[in-house]
Every structure is written in C-alpha cells, then in structure tokens.
Design an enzyme around this catalytic site. Structure first.
Site, mmCIF file in Angstrom:
data_model
loop_
_atom_site.group_PDB
_atom_site.id
_atom_site.type_symbol
_atom_site.label_atom_id
_atom_site.label_comp_id
_atom_site.label_asym_id
_atom_site.label_seq_id
_atom_site.Cartn_x
_atom_site.Cartn_y
_atom_site.Cartn_z
ATOM 1 N N PRO A 99 0.773 -1.240 0.000
ATOM 2 C CG PRO A 99 -0.147 -1.104 2.128
ATOM 3 C CD PRO A 99 0.591 -2.023 1.209
ATOM 4 C CE1 TYR A 140 4.040 5.326 5.699
ATOM 5 C CE2 TYR A 140 5.164 5.650 3.619
ATOM 6 C CZ TYR A 140 5.196 5.396 4.972
ATOM 7 O OH TYR A 140 6.391 5.201 5.600
ATOM 8 C CG HIS A 141 -1.843 4.910 -1.327
ATOM 9 N ND1 HIS A 141 -2.459 6.114 -1.569
ATOM 10 C CD2 HIS A 141 -0.605 5.014 -1.863
ATOM 11 C CE1 HIS A 141 -1.632 6.902 -2.236
ATOM 12 N NE2 HIS A 141 -0.498 6.252 -2.417
ATOM 13 C CB ILE A 142 -3.853 2.287 5.204
ATOM 14 C CG1 ILE A 142 -2.393 2.573 5.544
ATOM 15 C CG2 ILE A 142 -4.418 1.186 6.077
ATOM 16 C CD1 ILE A 142 -1.429 1.454 5.235
#
Length: 113
Positions: A42, A44-46
């Site tokens: 991800p 930081y694109h959780i």
C-alpha cells in the site's frame, strides 16, 4: 542492486520468494511483473481497516450501503471499506467510493421529502 548510484552504500536487495511465482528469477522481468501483480504494497495507501461485507462476516464493519453495522446514522466513506487492496493506486477507487456514497446519501434523503 549493483549500480554506481548506490554502490557506496553497500546495500543488498533482499529477495522475497513470491508464492504465486516460485520459479521467477530475481531481477528478471518475470519476477518484477509477478511482484507487481501479486504482492501489492500500500505505501501509505492503507485500505481494509473498516471492511465492507455482509452481516454474517464477523470482520466486516460496514454494509453495502456504507452504513456501519449496529450504529444508526453513521457511514464510512473512504479507502478503509475496501475488503482487498486494488492493484493500482487507491486514489481513483477512493474517489468512486465517495461518488457512490454521495448517491446513496442523496437517495436516502429523497425518501424523507
């Protein structure tokens, strides 16, 4: 990775076997294609922290209308509802979740007029 740009750092690439492509040779095109297809990270694109799913799924938090199970008047409208991460950037999928939520909320309020 042995390039002039990083050789002074003395770094080593840690090869992780990819279960779906056990024969892919590290650093080959096949290896990186498999890595991108089956091992999305991800960065930081959780997603998936408030999973959408049926009431019978004990790990689901929201229903298909994005309403939180068991809490009246509360919806979750972000990438956290995705039960599985998309294979690309999450931005477009998240925008579409917002668009769908907008339609759901408008339709809900139209009933009360």
């Amino acid at each position: 990775m042995e390039t002039k740009a990083v050789e002074h750092l003395n770094v080593k690439y840690h090869y992780v076997p990819i279960p779906l492509c056990p024969n892919a040779v590290p650093l080959s095109d096949e290896y990186f294609e498999c890595l991108m297809r089956y091992e999305p990270i991800p960065f930081y694109h959780i997603t998936g922290t408030a999973k959408m799913g049926p009431k019978s799924d004990p790990t689901a938090v929201v229903d298909p209308q994005l309403r939180v199970w068991g809490i009246s008047g509360l919806r979750v409208v972000d990438a956290s509802i995705m039960p599985k991460i998309v294979s690309g950037n999450t931005h477009a999928a998240t925008v579409m979740i917002g668009e769908k939520a907008s339609d759901l909320i408008k339709n809900c309020w139209t009933k009360y007029r």
